[in-house]
Design a protein around this motif. Structure first.
Motif, mmCIF file in Angstrom:
data_model
loop_
_atom_site.group_PDB
_atom_site.id
_atom_site.type_symbol
_atom_site.label_atom_id
_atom_site.label_comp_id
_atom_site.label_asym_id
_atom_site.label_seq_id
_atom_site.Cartn_x
_atom_site.Cartn_y
_atom_site.Cartn_z
ATOM 1 N N GLY A 1 -0.871 -5.615 -2.848
ATOM 2 C CA GLY A 1 -1.674 -4.689 -2.566
ATOM 3 C C GLY A 1 -1.214 -4.045 -1.148
ATOM 4 O O GLY A 1 -1.041 -2.668 -1.342
ATOM 5 N N VAL A 2 -0.798 -4.823 -0.357
ATOM 6 C CA VAL A 2 -0.197 -4.263 1.182
ATOM 7 C C VAL A 2 1.113 -3.539 0.619
ATOM 8 O O VAL A 2 1.415 -2.345 1.052
ATOM 9 N N ARG B 1 3.306 5.154 0.550
ATOM 10 C CA ARG B 1 3.142 5.735 2.029
ATOM 11 C C ARG B 1 1.758 6.199 2.356
ATOM 12 O O ARG B 1 1.561 7.012 3.040
ATOM 13 N N ASP B 2 0.954 5.191 1.958
ATOM 14 C CA ASP B 2 -0.457 5.286 2.529
ATOM 15 C C ASP B 2 -0.516 5.044 4.017
ATOM 16 O O ASP B 2 0.326 4.362 4.699
ATOM 17 N N PRO B 3 -1.230 5.513 4.823
ATOM 18 C CA PRO B 3 -1.314 5.570 6.171
ATOM 19 C C PRO B 3 -1.940 4.019 6.489
ATOM 20 O O PRO B 3 -2.608 3.408 5.883
ATOM 21 N N LEU B 4 -1.656 3.691 7.764
ATOM 22 C CA LEU B 4 -2.102 2.231 8.233
ATOM 23 C C LEU B 4 -3.621 2.130 7.942
ATOM 24 O O LEU B 4 -3.873 0.738 7.639
ATOM 25 N N THR B 5 -4.243 3.046 8.113
ATOM 26 C CA THR B 5 -5.807 2.697 8.021
ATOM 27 C C THR B 5 -6.289 2.628 6.640
ATOM 28 O O THR B 5 -7.132 1.747 6.423
ATOM 29 N N ALA B 6 -5.388 2.988 5.696
ATOM 30 C CA ALA B 6 -5.737 2.844 4.297
ATOM 31 C C ALA B 6 -5.445 1.338 3.826
ATOM 32 O O ALA B 6 -5.964 1.000 2.924
#
Length: 112
Positions: free
Chosen positions: A80-81, A88-93
């Protein structure tokens, strides 16, 4: 087992049971999986999450189930990570997946 392990196990069981059911039944999750480039896999992922939670629950009676379930959930969350990084999702996602990856890795290390 240490109290931290027991708390982590209960939190993980509850979270993956809830999220697994949500993953299977929610149209929003079907849309998210399309965004991930994994259209149609949400029922499988949800089922694996539920199976992992049930394995952790069963580990109260058969301890080896905890090792197997924690290993499977750790792998699932690591994927998932990786998916979040790939799109390229943001870290918060990616923080929830990262948190549960680390939590499951902790359960695996202690149960092993």
């Amino acid at each position: 087992m240490p109290i931290a392990f027991e708390i982590a196990r209960v939190v993980t069981i509850v979270a993956f049971l809830g999220y697994g059911v949500h993953c299977i039944t929610s149209p929003r999750m079907a849309a998210e999986f399309r965004r991930y480039g994994l259209a149609g896999l949400h029922p499988l992922v949800g089922s694996l999450e539920i199976a992992g939670a049930l394995g952790l629950l069963g580990s109260y009676f058969v301890p080896v189930l905890g090792v197997i379930a924690a290993a499977g959930l750790t792998l699932l969350m690591a994927l998932g990570v990786g998916t979040r990084i790939r799109i390229r999702d943001p870290l918060t996602a990616m923080l929830p997946a990262l948190f549960f990856c680390l939590l499951c890795a902790y359960l695996l290390a202690v149960a092993w």
